[in-house]
Motif scaffolding. Sequence first.
Motif, PDB file in Angstrom:
ATOM      1  N   ASN A 178       0.814  -1.213   0.000  1.00  0.00           N
ATOM      2  CA  ASN A 178       0.000   0.000   0.000  1.00  0.00           C
ATOM      3  C   ASN A 178       0.851   1.268   0.000  1.00  0.00           C
ATOM      4  OD1 ASN A 178       0.275  -1.198   2.809  1.00  0.00           O
ATOM      5  ND2 ASN A 178      -0.364   0.874   3.365  1.00  0.00           N
ATOM      6  N   HIS A 179       2.075   1.194   0.565  1.00  0.00           N
ATOM      7  CA  HIS A 179       2.924   2.387   0.590  1.00  0.00           C
ATOM      8  C   HIS A 179       3.523   2.705  -0.770  1.00  0.00           C
ATOM      9  CE1 HIS A 179       3.112   3.638   4.870  1.00  0.00           C
ATOM     10  NE2 HIS A 179       2.610   2.432   5.032  1.00  0.00           N
ATOM     11  N   GLU A 180       3.400   1.809  -1.719  1.00  0.00           N
ATOM     12  CA  GLU A 180       3.763   2.113  -3.098  1.00  0.00           C
ATOM     13  C   GLU A 180       2.602   2.745  -3.854  1.00  0.00           C
ATOM     14  OE1 GLU A 180       6.363   0.372  -1.286  1.00  0.00           O
ATOM     15  OE2 GLU A 180       5.379  -1.427  -2.052  1.00  0.00           O
ATOM     16  N   LEU A 181       1.451   2.935  -3.173  1.00  0.00           N
ATOM     17  CA  LEU A 181       0.234   3.389  -3.852  1.00  0.00           C
ATOM     18  C   LEU A 181      -0.330   4.696  -3.310  1.00  0.00           C
ATOM     19  CD1 LEU A 181      -1.533  -0.090  -4.128  1.00  0.00           C
ATOM     20  CD2 LEU A 181      -0.521   1.210  -6.004  1.00  0.00           C
ATOM     21  N   TYR A 182       0.277   5.279  -2.284  1.00  0.00           N
ATOM     22  CA  TYR A 182      -0.259   6.517  -1.726  1.00  0.00           C
ATOM     23  C   TYR A 182      -0.057   7.705  -2.654  1.00  0.00           C
ATOM     24  CZ  TYR A 182      -1.173   4.405   2.837  1.00  0.00           C
ATOM     25  OH  TYR A 182      -1.688   3.638   3.848  1.00  0.00           O
ATOM     26  N   GLY A 183       0.996   7.654  -3.463  1.00  0.00           N
ATOM     27  CA  GLY A 183       1.255   8.745  -4.408  1.00  0.00           C
ATOM     28  C   GLY A 183       1.459   8.195  -5.805  1.00  0.00           C
ATOM     29  N   TYR A 184       0.792   8.803  -6.778  1.00  0.00           N
ATOM     30  CA  TYR A 184       0.905   8.317  -8.155  1.00  0.00           C
ATOM     31  C   TYR A 184       2.363   8.336  -8.627  1.00  0.00           C
ATOM     32  CZ  TYR A 184       0.336   7.866 -13.196  1.00  0.00           C
ATOM     33  OH  TYR A 184       0.447   7.442 -14.499  1.00  0.00           O
ATOM     34  N   ALA A 185       3.108   9.364  -8.234  1.00  0.00           N
ATOM     35  CA  ALA A 185       4.502   9.452  -8.660  1.00  0.00           C
ATOM     36  C   ALA A 185       5.299   8.236  -8.191  1.00  0.00           C
ATOM     37  CB  ALA A 185       5.137  10.738  -8.145  1.00  0.00           C
ATOM     38  N   ASP A 186       5.005   7.766  -6.962  1.00  0.00           N
ATOM     39  CA  ASP A 186       5.699   6.583  -6.446  1.00  0.00           C
ATOM     40  C   ASP A 186       5.332   5.339  -7.252  1.00  0.00           C
ATOM     41  OD1 ASP A 186       6.639   8.311  -4.536  1.00  0.00           O
ATOM     42  OD2 ASP A 186       5.297   7.601  -2.956  1.00  0.00           O
ATOM     43  N   THR A 187       4.050   5.177  -7.530  1.00  0.00           N
ATOM     44  CA  THR A 187       3.600   4.011  -8.293  1.00  0.00           C
ATOM     45  C   THR A 187       4.183   4.037  -9.702  1.00  0.00           C
ATOM     46  OG1 THR A 187       1.505   4.199  -7.077  1.00  0.00           O
ATOM     47  CG2 THR A 187       1.576   2.637  -8.900  1.00  0.00           C
ATOM     48  N   TYR A 188       4.162   5.224 -10.324  1.00  0.00           N
ATOM     49  CA  TYR A 188       4.689   5.339 -11.682  1.00  0.00           C
ATOM     50  C   TYR A 188       6.193   5.071 -11.711  1.00  0.00           C
ATOM     51  CZ  TYR A 188       5.439   7.138 -16.387  1.00  0.00           C
ATOM     52  OH  TYR A 188       5.784   7.252 -17.708  1.00  0.00           O
ATOM     53  N   ASP A 189       6.897   5.505 -10.671  1.00  0.00           N
ATOM     54  CA  ASP A 189       8.325   5.230 -10.592  1.00  0.00           C
ATOM     55  C   ASP A 189       8.580   3.733 -10.483  1.00  0.00           C
ATOM     56  OD1 ASP A 189      11.139   6.218 -10.231  1.00  0.00           O
ATOM     57  OD2 ASP A 189      10.907   5.191  -8.315  1.00  0.00           O
ATOM     58  N   MET A 190       7.754   3.040  -9.694  1.00  0.00           N
ATOM     59  CA  MET A 190       7.877   1.588  -9.605  1.00  0.00           C
ATOM     60  C   MET A 190       7.615   0.953 -10.975  1.00  0.00           C
ATOM     61  SD  MET A 190       8.665   0.751  -6.453  1.00  0.00           S
ATOM     62  CE  MET A 190       8.190  -0.975  -6.292  1.00  0.00           C
ATOM     63  N   TYR A 191       6.569   1.413 -11.630  1.00  0.00           N
ATOM     64  CA  TYR A 191       6.150   0.858 -12.923  1.00  0.00           C
ATOM     65  C   TYR A 191       7.233   1.032 -13.989  1.00  0.00           C
ATOM     66  CZ  TYR A 191       3.422   0.584 -17.290  1.00  0.00           C
ATOM     67  OH  TYR A 191       2.968   0.277 -18.544  1.00  0.00           O
ATOM     68  N   THR A 192       7.838   2.198 -14.028  1.00  0.00           N
ATOM     69  CA  THR A 192       8.784   2.497 -15.114  1.00  0.00           C
ATOM     70  C   THR A 192      10.220   2.108 -14.792  1.00  0.00           C
ATOM     71  OG1 THR A 192       9.002   4.758 -14.267  1.00  0.00           O
ATOM     72  CG2 THR A 192       7.401   4.396 -16.032  1.00  0.00           C
ATOM     73  N   ASN A 193      10.621   2.203 -13.519  1.00  0.00           N
ATOM     74  CA  ASN A 193      12.030   2.033 -13.193  1.00  0.00           C
ATOM     75  C   ASN A 193      12.367   0.769 -12.407  1.00  0.00           C
ATOM     76  OD1 ASN A 193      13.015   4.544 -14.335  1.00  0.00           O
ATOM     77  ND2 ASN A 193      11.907   5.561 -12.672  1.00  0.00           N
ATOM     78  N   PHE A 194      11.420   0.280 -11.599  1.00  0.00           N
ATOM     79  CA  PHE A 194      11.731  -0.862 -10.738  1.00  0.00           C
ATOM     80  C   PHE A 194      11.213  -2.179 -11.309  1.00  0.00           C
ATOM     81  CE2 PHE A 194      11.076  -3.714  -7.126  1.00  0.00           C
ATOM     82  CZ  PHE A 194      12.290  -3.611  -6.463  1.00  0.00           C
ATOM     83  N   VAL A 195       9.961  -2.196 -11.710  1.00  0.00           N
ATOM     84  CA  VAL A 195       9.312  -3.434 -12.169  1.00  0.00           C
ATOM     85  C   VAL A 195      10.074  -4.117 -13.301  1.00  0.00           C
ATOM     86  CG1 VAL A 195       7.221  -4.359 -13.259  1.00  0.00           C
ATOM     87  CG2 VAL A 195       7.034  -2.754 -11.332  1.00  0.00           C
ATOM     88  N   PRO A 196      10.609  -3.375 -14.283  1.00  0.00           N
ATOM     89  CA  PRO A 196      11.312  -4.061 -15.380  1.00  0.00           C
ATOM     90  C   PRO A 196      12.473  -4.945 -14.933  1.00  0.00           C
ATOM     91  CG  PRO A 196      10.805  -1.811 -16.020  1.00  0.00           C
ATOM     92  CD  PRO A 196      10.473  -1.920 -14.561  1.00  0.00           C
ATOM     93  N   HIS A 197      13.087  -4.637 -13.793  1.00  0.00           N
ATOM     94  CA  HIS A 197      14.209  -5.448 -13.316  1.00  0.00           C
ATOM     95  C   HIS A 197      13.777  -6.850 -12.906  1.00  0.00           C
ATOM     96  CE1 HIS A 197      17.381  -2.345 -13.201  1.00  0.00           C
ATOM     97  NE2 HIS A 197      16.382  -1.508 -12.974  1.00  0.00           N
ATOM     98  N   LEU A 198      12.493  -7.041 -12.625  1.00  0.00           N
ATOM     99  CA  LEU A 198      12.004  -8.348 -12.201  1.00  0.00           C
ATOM    100  C   LEU A 198      11.632  -9.240 -13.375  1.00  0.00           C
ATOM    101  CD1 LEU A 198      11.695  -9.298  -9.182  1.00  0.00           C
ATOM    102  CD2 LEU A 198      12.017  -6.835  -9.479  1.00  0.00           C
ATOM    103  N   ALA A 199      11.668  -8.712 -14.587  1.00  0.00           N
ATOM    104  CA  ALA A 199      11.463  -9.510 -15.808  1.00  0.00           C
ATOM    105  C   ALA A 199      10.208 -10.377 -15.731  1.00  0.00           C
ATOM    106  CB  ALA A 199      12.705 -10.366 -16.076  1.00  0.00           C
TER     107      ALA A 199
END
Length: 613
Positions: free
Chosen positions: A152-173
Motif C-alpha cells: 500500500n505504501h507504493e500506492l499513496y502517491g501516483y509518482a511513487d507508483t509510476y516510478d515503480m512501474y517504469t524504473n523498478f518493475v522491469p528489473h524483475l522480468a
Amino acid sequence: MIFKLTPAILLGLALRSAACADDHLHARDSHAHQHLERREYPQVPLTPPYRPLVWGDLNVIHTTDTHGWLLGHQKSSWAEPYYSGDLGDFASFVTHMKQIALHKDVDLLLIDSGDLHDGTGLSDGYPPGDVDAHESNKFIERLPYDLMTIGNHELYGYADTYDMYTNFVPHLAGRYLTSNVNITVFNSDGKPESVPVGNRYTKFTTRKGRRITSLGVIFDFTGNDVNTTVQAVGDMVKEQWFVEAIAEEPDAFVLIGHMPVSNDSWPTVINAVRAVHPLTPILIFGGHTHIRDCRQYDGRSMGIESGRYMETIGADLDAAKHNSDKVTFTRRYLDQNRVTYEYHTRTSNRTFDTFHGRSITRGLEELAARFNLSHLYGTAQQDYTLSYNPYPSNGSLVSLFIEDAVPYALAINNTRDSIPNIIIIDSWALRFDLLKGSFTKNDQLTIMPYQDSFLYIANVTSGIANQLLPAMNKPAAIQRKRDETQAIFSSHEIDDTPDSARLEEIDGRPGGGGQASFGYVTRDSCPDADNADDTLHTPLPNYDVPFYVGSNPPNVTADTPIDIVFLNFLGKEIIGILNKLQKDKTYTMHDVSSYSPTLASDILGLYAQGMWN
C-alpha cells in the motif's frame, strides 16, 4: 517429492555484533573472501540461534515491509542489536544460502511481499523534486529476487507508483506481480489506459524442475492515489485471467501478497484454487501487519508473515507431495543480524562478507551521506518507546511527542501561541521508537516521515473541546477506524504477559535471561507455536496506546474559548464529532484554517534542537 520452505527474511542493520565461532567457509563468493578486511564490531554480545535450519527440496527466503530500513537498526538499546544486519549483509547471506542450496541440490527462492517505501531517511530523505525510495530501491534491485509484489505504501502517491512501474518493475522480468493493482498510463496512441503495475501472475520452473504458479495480491486497500486502481480480492478471483492462471496444476502454488495471513482475504484466494486443485500444496507469503505470524488454512496450505523493518528472517515451510496422505509444514523466524547469518552459513567474521554485499553496504552509506542523514539535532538522554513503556509515562514517545514536542514546535513564531489550545493527533502517525543517543535527520524521518500539516478550529469552548478526545476514542469509533485502515498492528508478535514457566524455560536455555536476551517471543497459530523463533528471547513488554492522543488540556474555565489544533487528515472527523457534542454552531471545513507552517515531520527535530543541546 518433499517441499520445504526455509527462512522467510526481513532485514535490519546497525551494530555489528560478535562473530560466530564456527570458521568454516561453505559458500564462497566468486571472489576470494580472504582478501576482504575483517570488519570491526562494537562489543555487543548477541545470543546466537540454538539450532540449524531445516533444509528441504523447495526453500524460500522471504522479506516484507522493509520500509527503507536498508542500513538497518543502528542503536544500542535492546533489542535493536538483534536487527543489526544491513542490506549488504543480507545480500552476502543470500549468496551463501544460494550456494548451500546448490551443494544440497535443492531449490531456493527469494521473495518479497511489498512496502519498500516510507520508513527511513534512505527512502524518505530525498531532495525536493525526487521520488520516494527511487534511490534506495536501486539497491534492492541488486538482490536476486525471484518474486516481488506491491504494498500500500507504493500506492499513496501516483509518482511513487509510476516510478515503480517504469524504473523498478522491469528489473524483475515479469515476476513483479500485481494481480489486483492497475496504474493508468498513456499508451502508444497517447490515450490513457489502465494496465497492471506488474504482471497478473507468472508460471516458471525451478532449477530442479518444479513447476510453480504465482500470484501477487494486496488486501482490499482504498487509500490509493488517483490513476491507480485496487480491485477487491473477491472480484479478482472471478476474472477470466485468474481462472486461466490456475487451470493447469503446478507442483505448488506460491502466492505472495501484501495482505495479512490472519483475518483477511487469503481464504478467498485459497478457496478459488481449491475448487480446481483440492490437493496441490499452496505456500503463502503475506505482509502488512508488521508481525511474525503463521496460519495453516488446511492440511496442504500454510501462510507466513515475516515482521517488519528488516528485523526478522523468518520461516521454514515444508510440504510433502500433494497426492500423499499427509502434508506437514514448518517455519522459522530468524533475528536479522550477522551472528544469525554466520551461524546458519557456517562462516565467520573473516569469511562471511562477499564483494557484492560489501559494495551494497558502501553504496547505501554513500546515499546516506548524500542525503545528509547524519545531521545532528540533539542528543536524547534516554529511550522513548511506542509500546515498551505505558502511555502516559516519562518513557513513552507518544507522551513526549504530544505533551512536550508538538506544543513546543508549534509555538515557534506563531501569533496564536498566547491562545489556549488542545492538540489532537493520531498516535499511529509515530512509526518507531526514539532511542537514547544522537538524534539525527535519519531518526527524525524514521519516527515521523509524513509531511502532514496542522490545522485548527478557533473559539470552541474548553468544556466542549475537552470532550472531543474521549468521543474519538470510543470503542465503536476505533473499530470503524481500524476497519478502514486495515492496519491492526497490535498483535501477538510480542507476548507481554508470559507465564512464569515460559520465562523459566527461556532462562534455562542458551541465551536466556538478562537484558541482552530481550527480543521477539512469537506464539502464532501454526503447529509447534512455541518453537517458531530461531533465537530464544525474554519478551519485551507491550502496552496499548489510544488511537488518538491529545496535549494536556489548558487550565481554563469550561466557557473559555480555545483553539482545537489537529493533523490535517482529521478535519472531517473532528467536525462531525463537534457537531454532535453541541448545537450552538454547525461547523464545516470553512471553519478550519492553517495553524502553523511547521509540518509533523519537523516537530522532533525542532524540539531536539531547542531542548537537547
